[in-house]
Write a protein that holds these residues in place. Structure first.
Motif, PDB file in Angstrom:
ATOM      1  N   ALA A 257      24.640 -22.893 -54.682  1.00 48.86           N
ATOM      2  CA  ALA A 257      25.696 -22.650 -53.700  1.00 48.86           C
ATOM      3  C   ALA A 257      25.315 -21.509 -52.760  1.00 48.86           C
ATOM      4  O   ALA A 257      25.570 -21.561 -51.550  1.00 48.86           O
ATOM      5  N   GLY A 258      24.668 -20.469 -53.331  1.00 51.17           N
ATOM      6  CA  GLY A 258      24.227 -19.340 -52.502  1.00 51.17           C
ATOM      7  C   GLY A 258      23.215 -19.767 -51.455  1.00 51.17           C
ATOM      8  O   GLY A 258      23.233 -19.290 -50.315  1.00 51.17           O
ATOM      9  N   VAL A 259      22.325 -20.685 -51.823  1.00 53.01           N
ATOM     10  CA  VAL A 259      21.340 -21.203 -50.868  1.00 53.01           C
ATOM     11  C   VAL A 259      22.033 -21.920 -49.717  1.00 53.01           C
ATOM     12  O   VAL A 259      21.696 -21.751 -48.533  1.00 53.01           O
ATOM     13  N   GLU A 260      23.036 -22.728 -50.050  1.00 58.81           N
ATOM     14  CA  GLU A 260      23.713 -23.528 -49.019  1.00 58.81           C
ATOM     15  C   GLU A 260      24.633 -22.694 -48.144  1.00 58.81           C
ATOM     16  O   GLU A 260      24.814 -23.004 -46.962  1.00 58.81           O
TER      17      GLU A 260
ATOM     18  N   GLU B  54      15.959 -14.637 -45.978  1.00 58.83           N
ATOM     19  CA  GLU B  54      15.493 -13.922 -47.180  1.00 58.83           C
ATOM     20  C   GLU B  54      16.465 -14.101 -48.352  1.00 58.83           C
ATOM     21  O   GLU B  54      16.060 -14.244 -49.497  1.00 58.83           O
ATOM     22  N   VAL B  55      17.768 -14.097 -48.014  1.00 55.93           N
ATOM     23  CA  VAL B  55      18.776 -14.308 -49.063  1.00 55.93           C
ATOM     24  C   VAL B  55      18.654 -15.723 -49.623  1.00 55.93           C
ATOM     25  O   VAL B  55      18.752 -15.944 -50.827  1.00 55.93           O
ATOM     26  N   LYS B  56      18.444 -16.719 -48.745  1.00 55.23           N
ATOM     27  CA  LYS B  56      18.243 -18.093 -49.192  1.00 55.23           C
ATOM     28  C   LYS B  56      17.061 -18.193 -50.168  1.00 55.23           C
ATOM     29  O   LYS B  56      17.139 -18.868 -51.197  1.00 55.23           O
ATOM     30  N   GLN B  57      15.943 -17.512 -49.814  1.00 58.47           N
ATOM     31  CA  GLN B  57      14.757 -17.547 -50.675  1.00 58.47           C
ATOM     32  C   GLN B  57      15.046 -16.913 -52.035  1.00 58.47           C
ATOM     33  O   GLN B  57      14.581 -17.406 -53.065  1.00 58.47           O
TER      34      GLN B  57
END
Length: 372
Positions: free
Chosen positions: A208-211, A217-220
């Motif tokens: 969910a954090g990725v989406e 950088e946060v996505k990675q």
């Protein structure tokens, strides 16, 4: 029989009963009882054979054997049959027998292999508890060729005590094995209901954090957390499988096929023969199969393996093969990894044989044969 002799026998039986009731290790118990019996009766030599349901014997205890019989780790006592074992296996040995000329000693004398110290004969007594049979007790002394009725009666009483203790130890071990399985199942349930669910929740949260995040950088970071959670989840599921083999109730092959699917490993299976496999043997083969399939997945550089199981009325042979990279191994050399050594130990603990074949570029084959 003189009152003094009766008192001595009662004291001996009491002391032996105490030894048998206190002990839980078969080897220690039998050694202690044999030594006590010889000390009190004045007999000099004794040995105990435990004999399995297939008639195979092993030397469980020995005291003051002539050197020619004790040399090379009791080699002459551990190999080949003798008259007393033959009579036991043919069910012709049902009570204390006065004197049996010892075939092993006769062989020594014929070969001129060494000095027997005057020991030529022995009394032999079956070890029983009810209808269950466990082996034989043999005792003798140099130049002794006759046992009185009261001596044989005492030996039978001691042998019955030993048989009863062996049955108790057997039942205790079975209870401990049942308790261990129950504890494994409890731990597997706890891991599934707690840690496994937490890792699954962590994976979903990271996804969910990725989406939701717009920052690269946060996505990675979230993606990395998700990968770690998925990896940990896979390892946790494998651990739960090892603790509680789901599907083993449907048979060994079915369970290993399901385990291979969990590892994303293609498994070709073939089964020949049919018989009821003892639970202890099935459990050991399950653990060995897990280790072998895990090795295929981790080290063989292939995604396929083959499982062959042949079952006869008194043994099972399980073979696991792959056509992967293999490794250099020569028969009779030291086994190269802890996992493979554990397979061998599990096999030999059930009096089975373990064979390993592997060559670079030619894959690996593991064959386990266990009697039952």
């Amino acid at each position: 029989m003189p009152i003094e002799s009766r008192n001595e026998e009662m004291i001996l039986l009491k002391e032996i009963a105490e030894l048998l009731n206190e002990g839980t290790d078969t080897s220690d118990v039998l050694s202690g009882v044999l030594k006590k019996l010889l000390d009190v009766t004045g007999l000099q030599t004794g040995w105990i054979f435990l004999i399995d349901d297939h008639g195979k014997h092993h030397l469980a205890a020995a005291e003051a054997l002539p050197p020619v019989l004790a040399d090379n780790h009791h080699q002459r006592m551990c190999h080949d049959d003798c008259w007393c074992i033959d009579r036991y296996n043919k069910r012709k040995l049902n009570k204390a027998t006065n004197i049996i000329e010892c075939k092993r000693i006769e062989d020594v004398l014929e070969e001129g292999a060494g000095d027997t110290g005057g020991l030529t004969h022995h009394a032999t007594v079956p070890l029983r508890a009810g209808h269950e049979r466990f082996g034989i007790l043999n005792v003798g002394s140099p130049f002794k060729t006759h046992f009185e009725k009261n001596e044989l009666a005492l030996l039978e009483a001691v042998a019955y005590q030993i048989g009863t203790a062996l049955k108790r130890i057997k039942l205790t071990q079975r209870e401990q094995e049942t308790a261990l399985i129950a504890e494994r199942n409890r731990l597997a349930r706890d891991l599934h209901d707690s840690v496994n669910q937490l890792l699954f929740s962590l994976s979903l949260t990271a996804r969910a954090g990725v989406e939701m995040s717009a920052n690269k950088e946060v996505k990675q970071t979230f993606s990395y957390i998700q990968d770690l959670a998925q990896q940990a989840l896979g390892e946790m599921r494998a651990l739960i499988w090892q603790l509680r083999p789901q599907g083993l109730e449907n048979g060994l092959v079915s369970a290993l096929r399901s385990y291979a699917e969990m590892l994303d490993l293609s498994l070709e299976t073939k089964v020949t023969g049919a018989a009821s496999i003892p639970g202890k043997v099935e459990e050991a083969l399950w653990r060995i199969g897990q280790e072998a399939l895990g090795n295929c997945k981790k080290h063989s550089q292939t995604a396929a393996a083959r499982l062959f199981v042949h079952i006869s009325h008194d043994a099972i042979v399980m073979t696991i093969k792959d056509n992967g990279c293999g490794f250099q191994y020569e028969e009779n050399h030291e086994i190269p990894s802890l996992g493979l050594k554990n397979m061998k130990v599990r096999t030999e603990a059930l009096h089975g044989t373990f064979q390993l074949k592997s060559k670079p570029g030619s894959g690996t084959e593991i064959q386990i044969q266990i009697p039952f």
